[in-house]
Motif scaffolding. Sequence first.
Motif, PDB file in Angstrom:
ATOM      1  N   ALA A   1       0.854  -1.194   0.000  1.00 40.47           N
ATOM      2  CA  ALA A   1       0.000   0.000   0.000  1.00 40.47           C
ATOM      3  C   ALA A   1       0.888   1.243   0.000  1.00 40.47           C
ATOM      4  O   ALA A   1       2.005   1.236   0.536  1.00 40.47           O
ATOM      5  N   GLU A   2       0.415   2.311  -0.602  1.00 36.39           N
ATOM      6  CA  GLU A   2       1.156   3.569  -0.541  1.00 36.39           C
ATOM      7  C   GLU A   2       0.778   4.273   0.748  1.00 36.39           C
ATOM      8  O   GLU A   2      -0.407   4.302   1.116  1.00 36.39           O
ATOM      9  N   PRO A   3       1.774   4.852   1.409  1.00 32.00           N
ATOM     10  CA  PRO A   3       1.479   5.522   2.676  1.00 32.00           C
ATOM     11  C   PRO A   3       0.412   6.594   2.474  1.00 32.00           C
ATOM     12  O   PRO A   3       0.487   7.374   1.525  1.00 32.00           O
ATOM     13  N   GLY A   4      -0.563   6.578   3.344  1.00 34.02           N
ATOM     14  CA  GLY A   4      -1.587   7.634   3.296  1.00 34.02           C
ATOM     15  C   GLY A   4      -2.652   7.437   2.236  1.00 34.02           C
ATOM     16  O   GLY A   4      -3.525   8.285   2.073  1.00 34.02           O
ATOM     17  N   VAL A   5      -2.585   6.310   1.469  1.00 31.92           N
ATOM     18  CA  VAL A   5      -3.622   6.076   0.452  1.00 31.92           C
ATOM     19  C   VAL A   5      -4.463   4.886   0.892  1.00 31.92           C
ATOM     20  O   VAL A   5      -3.934   3.833   1.225  1.00 31.92           O
ATOM     21  N   ASP A   6      -5.780   5.058   0.901  1.00 29.95           N
ATOM     22  CA  ASP A   6      -6.663   3.966   1.301  1.00 29.95           C
ATOM     23  C   ASP A   6      -7.682   3.694   0.196  1.00 29.95           C
ATOM     24  O   ASP A   6      -8.765   4.283   0.177  1.00 29.95           O
ATOM     25  N   PRO A   7      -7.342   2.776  -0.738  1.00 26.26           N
ATOM     26  CA  PRO A   7      -8.247   2.530  -1.874  1.00 26.26           C
ATOM     27  C   PRO A   7      -9.638   2.100  -1.428  1.00 26.26           C
ATOM     28  O   PRO A   7     -10.630   2.464  -2.064  1.00 26.26           O
ATOM     29  N   ALA A   8      -9.701   1.332  -0.340  1.00 26.34           N
ATOM     30  CA  ALA A   8     -11.005   0.827   0.098  1.00 26.34           C
ATOM     31  C   ALA A   8     -11.918   1.965   0.543  1.00 26.34           C
ATOM     32  O   ALA A   8     -13.143   1.828   0.540  1.00 26.34           O
ATOM     33  N   GLY A   9     -11.318   3.091   0.903  1.00 29.59           N
ATOM     34  CA  GLY A   9     -12.136   4.238   1.307  1.00 29.59           C
ATOM     35  C   GLY A   9     -12.588   5.104   0.148  1.00 29.59           C
ATOM     36  O   GLY A   9     -13.309   6.090   0.346  1.00 29.59           O
TER      37      GLY A   9
END
Lengths: 486, 486
Positions: free
Chosen positions: A393-401
């Motif tokens: 995952a990329e820091p600070g990125v939340d695809p599920a959100g």
Amino acid sequence: MITRNDLNPDLLRAEYAVRGPVPARAKQLEAQGRKVIYCNIGNPQAFASQRPITYLRQLLALVEYPALLEDPAARPLFPGDVMAKARRILERHPSGTGAYTHEAGIPFIRKAVADFIGRRDGIPADPDHILLTDGASKGVEAAIVALLKDRRDGILIPIPQYPLYSAEIALRGGRAIGYHLDEKRHWQLREESLTAAISRARAEGTRPVAIAVINPGNPTGAVLAHENIEMIIRFARAHGLAILADEVYQENVYVSDRRFHSFAKVMHEMGEAAVSLFSFHSVSKGFLGECGHRGGYVELRNIPDDVLAQLMKLQSISLCAGVVGQLAVYVMVEPPAPGEESYARYVRERDGLLAAFKAKAEMLGRGINAIPGMSLQAPQGALYAFVRFELPAEPGVDPAGMGPEQQAAYEAQRDNAYCLALLEETGICVVPGSGFGQEPGTLHFRTTFLPSREEIEELVERLGAFHRRYVERLATRGSAVPAPAG
Amino acid sequence: MITRNDLNPDLLRAEYAVRGPVPARAKQLEAQGRKVIYCNIGNPQAFASQRPITYLRQLLALVEYPALLEDPAARPLFPGDVMAKARRILERHPSGTGAYTHEAGIPFIRKAVADFIGRRDGIPADPDHILLTDGASKGVEAAIVALLKDRRDGILIPIPQYPLYSAEIALRGGRAIGYHLDEKRHWQLREESLTAAISRARAEGTRPVAIAVINPGNPTGAVLAHENIEMIIRFARAHGLAILADEVYQENVYVSDRRFHSFAKVMHEMGEAAVSLFSFHSVSKGFLGECGHRGGYVELRNIPDDVLAQLMKLQSISLCAGVVGQLAVYVMVEPPAPGEESYARYVRERDGLLAAFKAKAEMLGRGINAIPGMSLQAPQGALYAFVRFELPAEPGVDPAGMGPEQQAAYEAQRDNAYCLALLEETGICVVPGSGFGQEPGTLHFRTTFLPSREEIEELVERLGAFHRRYVERLATRGSAVPAPAG
């Protein structure tokens, strides 16, 4: 002067990833002298390792230039059975390759296609319901043009799918209704997935008119089980859908526990007489691999005569399919028979090509599954593997959100960046999974297994090393861009 | 099951008369053993009198089956220059006819097309703006798909026209804007006719986006004068229209006082850099007559790169044009050169075919003009004559008192009945003028002059006798149905 704004917005919307930005960049690199391993497209004869079937080419040479049939000096150059077959073709069709044919194709070839279906499936087939087309693509296009009435009409397509479907649907102003294949169960089709897709579509005001099924699967390599096909037919019947059955990989089955079952055969067994069926086949895949000849056919079932007449009219507007492609279809459905002079060579070439596909599919499956962070359902058929890969995952990125569209765009950007970096760093050209569609939260690419065994070995090795580097860069620096050299 | 009501209404609307009810009836009659003279379609090699150009077929045979190039036994069968050319093709394009090509076609062939245009017109041409297509039809289709944005968009087409245009426009949901050609002045185009058409279209809420011009004309056989082409270009510029220039009959000019001028050349001479131009050419007409090979190209001018990219994407969705058709285009644009072994034979065959067309066009013109109640502007070019014929008015029917649509329907019924009776009574198959469009108050049919001289003589004779009988029946009995025999 025309500007982009003057163009058909449906054309602007259509995307065809197999020839998208990654392959375009590959051509640039190649022009600069880099060696590229093209795994983006199912184009067997682009590889020196796939030679054409000799019988087919001998026959085409004779029909193109019939003077060879009359010159005794040509006799040592061609087997007697090929010369006899060329003569029979020209007796039945004296204009040879030179004239437009009937809009649906040369009658005796349509008859031969019907006989082929009859032998393959043990069911009756009607030559008048067979249309010869320039590759299967043009048959699919005709079906989609005919079936989409207005902008609310939709066609169910698999996710992942071969992007011909999404591109043609977009181009003809319709809606693609994606149904997800079950990666964990060898990409079989679950009824819940179809039901969910159609309910969602109806809720959005879409009117489903047809379902496209690709079997064996592109890009999945899956071969559908008999009961899976029955389920699809029952589903189509329940919802009043036509079926578009893309069966161009029917010869490409590599596992002993799966067989190809045509939709035509299963429908016949079920006594299904209400569901309209368009089945597509092609000379481009299988073992012929004659992509450049653009030969194919569509067989129609449960289609009334006045609908057939409209499809014929559509064919007639572009006159007819290329005659050489029609002849290639003829060879596909009526190859040399046992006892004929060319038979042994034909069988040797055919079996050699199919054995090589099988060996390479297995090699690729084993090799990629051994790479940490990469997995695939080893291809049962077709010419492709749809490979899943994991990225940190990329820091600070939340695809599920994210919302669904935003997430899809984010993941498309991620798999595109990955495939471009793979190309730049290794010369391997594959197609990002987003071009075919993928489950939210997953990343894939499609690769063919058409290169030689040596190249596939090299490919697996480079892929593993690349993936390690790429993941490491992402994990340690939050960026996949290689550190500057020196 | 799909019914006619489930089909795309644009497909239902599209009509393509060249393969319409009259030719369909002809096939039935032929199946019953009647001899039919097919004059409905420009399909030269359907006639035994048109043999293919030997050089082209020799080259295709070698590229299809390259083993012939390696076998010394094949040397006596092919001229050395053909073998050398086949070798060069395979060196530059090792996959030969077997693989998909670049979506726009094989690069060296696109280069050869650009060189051909350069030699023909003395102007520069850009290979990157040339797309190889499956016959000109697919190029026309691509242009129409790209240019029609919504249902208000219209394309100007000639009346009479080749019905590919009206069919494709209907199929893609656009509007055909007819402009009338001036039959009395050898079917030249008058500016008033264009102005009237565009004003009428605008008044009806149609937004004109392009103008299609067929030169030499189909079905008219007219060759446009240089100043006529200049006028069209100025008109296109004034109204912001793209030009679709159908130039597939450019080799078919039979009169000494007319020359073919390409739109590309005239635009270049005028320094016109704002009007977008699509020029179409094909291997199906000219003297090659290779309809079955489905080869063609479209050349683009004044098209920005982002529009070009969209047209490329459209091509890529159906992969590429058939490779054999691409090779036929190559031969068309790069035939044997003076000094090469095949040159003399090529020239002899080419000139023989063109001289025969010219002689038959003149024969047909003279013969039909001598029939009372029939007239035509003798064809200057192409492969067709659009013949005007007069029928006595039916008692109590006043076409001039009808609305335009009603009158067109009445006249279509009249010319269809005439052409069907002609077929039933004489075996001559022609296409009713209403399939191409005609001035209100006039009746026509289109005939090719492709049959042999003997058949054309017979055709003229039977036509004259038939027309006399038909008119007599109409005049004396008010009905054209023959009196029952016996």
